[in-house]
Design a protein around this motif. Sequence first.
Motif, PDB file in Angstrom:
ATOM      1  N   HIS A   1      42.369  59.299  96.730  1.00  0.00           N
ATOM      2  CA  HIS A   1      43.243  60.398  97.430  1.00  0.00           C
ATOM      3  C   HIS A   1      42.433  61.753  97.069  1.00  0.00           C
ATOM      4  O   HIS A   1      42.729  62.465  98.216  1.00  0.00           O
ATOM      5  CB  HIS A   1      44.688  60.368  96.682  1.00  0.00           C
ATOM      6  CG  HIS A   1      45.221  59.087  97.083  1.00  0.00           C
ATOM      7  ND1 HIS A   1      46.032  58.748  98.099  1.00  0.00           N
ATOM      8  CD2 HIS A   1      45.770  58.094  96.058  1.00  0.00           C
ATOM      9  CE1 HIS A   1      46.286  57.589  98.116  1.00  0.00           C
ATOM     10  NE2 HIS A   1      46.600  57.110  96.703  1.00  0.00           N
ATOM     11  N   VAL A   2      41.846  61.846  96.004  1.00  0.00           N
ATOM     12  CA  VAL A   2      41.220  62.988  95.747  1.00  0.00           C
ATOM     13  C   VAL A   2      39.868  62.853  95.352  1.00  0.00           C
ATOM     14  O   VAL A   2      39.392  61.993  94.505  1.00  0.00           O
ATOM     15  CB  VAL A   2      41.886  63.944  94.596  1.00  0.00           C
ATOM     16  CG1 VAL A   2      41.273  65.116  94.491  1.00  0.00           C
ATOM     17  CG2 VAL A   2      43.440  64.215  95.167  1.00  0.00           C
ATOM     18  N   TRP A   3      38.801  63.682  95.980  1.00  0.00           N
ATOM     19  CA  TRP A   3      37.447  63.454  95.873  1.00  0.00           C
ATOM     20  C   TRP A   3      36.953  64.991  95.449  1.00  0.00           C
ATOM     21  O   TRP A   3      37.257  65.980  95.987  1.00  0.00           O
ATOM     22  CB  TRP A   3      36.626  63.103  96.990  1.00  0.00           C
ATOM     23  CG  TRP A   3      36.852  61.590  97.341  1.00  0.00           C
ATOM     24  CD1 TRP A   3      38.009  61.009  97.794  1.00  0.00           C
ATOM     25  CD2 TRP A   3      35.660  60.684  97.011  1.00  0.00           C
ATOM     26  NE1 TRP A   3      38.048  59.803  98.037  1.00  0.00           N
ATOM     27  CE2 TRP A   3      36.478  59.503  97.506  1.00  0.00           C
ATOM     28  CE3 TRP A   3      34.449  60.695  96.983  1.00  0.00           C
ATOM     29  CZ2 TRP A   3      35.859  58.226  97.608  1.00  0.00           C
ATOM     30  CZ3 TRP A   3      33.754  59.543  96.794  1.00  0.00           C
ATOM     31  CH2 TRP A   3      34.408  58.329  97.382  1.00  0.00           C
ATOM     32  N   THR A   4      36.474  65.228  94.061  1.00  0.00           N
ATOM     33  CA  THR A   4      35.720  66.242  93.521  1.00  0.00           C
ATOM     34  C   THR A   4      34.446  66.447  93.438  1.00  0.00           C
ATOM     35  O   THR A   4      33.687  65.493  92.816  1.00  0.00           O
ATOM     36  CB  THR A   4      36.534  66.851  92.347  1.00  0.00           C
ATOM     37  OG1 THR A   4      37.898  66.794  92.371  1.00  0.00           O
ATOM     38  CG2 THR A   4      36.209  68.128  91.824  1.00  0.00           C
ATOM     39  N   VAL A   5      33.779  67.086  94.435  1.00  0.00           N
ATOM     40  CA  VAL A   5      32.347  67.042  94.412  1.00  0.00           C
ATOM     41  C   VAL A   5      31.420  68.432  94.265  1.00  0.00           C
ATOM     42  O   VAL A   5      32.205  69.335  94.338  1.00  0.00           O
ATOM     43  CB  VAL A   5      31.806  66.376  95.658  1.00  0.00           C
ATOM     44  CG1 VAL A   5      32.380  64.956  96.029  1.00  0.00           C
ATOM     45  CG2 VAL A   5      32.047  67.252  97.118  1.00  0.00           C
TER      46      VAL A   5
END
Length: 794
Positions: free
Chosen positions: A589-593
């Motif tokens: 649900h959450v992508w941190t890049v």
Amino acid sequence: MITVNADGKIMVRRCLVTLRPFRIFVLGIGFFTLCFLMTSLGGQFSAKRLGDSPFTIRTEVMGALESRGVLRRMSDMLEMLMKRMDILARLENSTDFHKGDEARFPLDRFQPAAGLMERIQAIAQNVSDIAVKVDQILRNSLLNGKVMEGRRDQCEVPRDPKYPDCAGKVEWMRARWTSDPCYAFFGVDGTECSFLIYLSEVEWFCPPLPWRNRTAAVPSPPPPPRAQAAFRRDLARLLELIGTGKESLSFMKKRIRHLAQQWLRAARRLEQKLAGRQRDQKHILIHIGFLTEESGDVFSPRVLKGGPLGEMVQWADILAALFMLGHSLKVTVSLKELQSHLGVPPGRGNCPLTSPLPFDLIYTDYHGLQQMKQHMGLSFKKYRCRVRVIDTFGTEPAYNHEEYATLRGYRTNWGYWNLQPTQFMTMFPHTPDNSFMGFVSEELNQTERQLIKANKVSSMAVVYGKEASIWKGKEKFLTILNKYMEIHGTVYYETQRPPEVPAFVKNHGLLPQHEFQQLLRKAKLFIGFGFPYEGPAPLEAIANGCVFLQARFNPPHSSLNHEFFRGKPTSREVSSQHPYAEDFIGKPHVWTVDYNNSEEFEAAIKTIMRTQVDPYLPYEYTCEGMLERIHAYIQHQDFCTPPSLPPSPKTKSPAMQSSPSPLALSPNSTHLVWSPSAGWAPQAWPPVASLQVWVSEPQHTCTETCRRRGLVCEPTFFRFLNKEEVFLQLGIACDSTESEMNHLYPAVAENVRECYLQKEPLLFSCAGYNPKYRRLCPCRDFRQGQVALCRDCL
């Protein structure tokens, strides 16, 4: 035709000139008499205010002596009027007003009637009687005044070791009592006796004066049983309590109406879960300080212009939750209303409240906290344990403790309050030192979830940011995103399209909440550009089936390197735009890049387009989760009663204990738990059965130490492990043990084998680390989906 002779005309003119002013004068005499009685006599019999001094009566006596002469002069004037009226009457009897049948004009209505004469005589007699009674009262008052004058001369500052500050406070009053009208309100007039009466009966710096009239102490009857809180079935009354007049209030009321059915269903479910458990109804004041005119109210004008709504979302949900739980609420958004509800005396806020605080709890923000401190005088210190501060980003103990913050350089504009750290309530559970209040997102039923999955557009993205400034400098990311997705924005503008928004972006302008929800239900991606921090929108997007893509901050943002956090009472390092989404939800649900790495950014977009996700909402952000959490806080959090400690004659400070440790090593482990064979079980919340004691690594906070073990740091448990014996139980050898004020203690410096205990309970903190120390960390379990509560906390 009516005719009147010449004598009649003359008499008519005399009557018009004489009687009409006379009637007005009589009315004036009566009114003056009434006012005089209210001011002069009423003061003699009125109930004494708290703080009336022995010389107050003398002042009234001197004024009343002059008033007695006025009464006598009034009586003489009325007697003179009676004589003049008697002359008129004789003149009437000797004059022929009428001639035969022509005398049909009703001249009698101009004649002084006998009844009027009788009333004048009655008034004169009453005034005479009043003068006699006043004379009697004044004689008694003069006698009492002499007695009081003698006592006044005997007023000396007492030298009582139980009241060491008395002399200093009297000296201050001599110099400054006129600085605030509130002192005169409580009877202070510049004399020694008035100072001592005020300082002993209104404040508590001086001993009671022995000559003051005091009723014998009579045991007060037991208070009546508290009304029981009952879950409510309708929100209409709450909408009335919130009031009108501000766009921010209108926004909150719309949100409450929109979620009304979900609140009602959640209340029924929690009611069933509690199974009829008795709950006292609390009297609660909700003062939203940032919406007052005195604080600037910068939010209301921006509600319709894309301004931040996170605070208003949270306050709307707090109001709904407290109301649905069945508590009695008062809502204020003005300083004047706050003063009225608190019972603030007139003046500049240096005096205590005029009566005991009528509220069990007060929910406010930092603006409201400052307003309360400014206007409650000493009562603020007395009642601050009842305050709950809604604090978006949190306040760490090092910034909260006044002396420590000053000495160690943690002073900010927002800290320095000396509250219990858990009195601060945050929007997200980012620091266990504070209580997690939260907010709610809309839940979807099964039909809505299926409809969203069927209508998702995999190539549609919505940008998180309603203000044009957020888009500035983001052309590089937007260009990459535009290669794969149709980009939508909701940037506010009045006439012209904001130049910061590229032409390939479809900008809808500022949307009402329900239209924004519809946009999220179609979109595949909700993308953030680093600001705003920790708002509610990402959770709403995830709840509507979006994937949230956000930037990783390297190095993390904090008050040390970022302007936004500078001055906030926290040293927390923020590793992304929304740490809760990163840590508590995560992929898919959450992508941190890393947005500075174009390849990583582009690869994430491609993967997200291929990934299927269902709408997801953490339980703690549902209506039921928030009701459950606030119910537990209200029932169990008590900051006005000192925590129970085991009996210990050798206690060195409130934070240190010398009794045998009730902790024991867990079987086949290196951490401590509460021993089943402990000789005592404190009335603690959370229950001590959930406690686990772990030792941190040098680079880790207690928050991180507990999280790595699937637990939560619980600062209320620090008092159980702040003991020398605990170091030994954990196999830590201490060549020396010292007690100091430090928010990292209890801890051990292993390289020198020195152990440190915490001296100040307000500094117990899950936050903070130093490579020099390994910290002793109190951890606990938590309910699935409800990190604020342990498994047995409900």
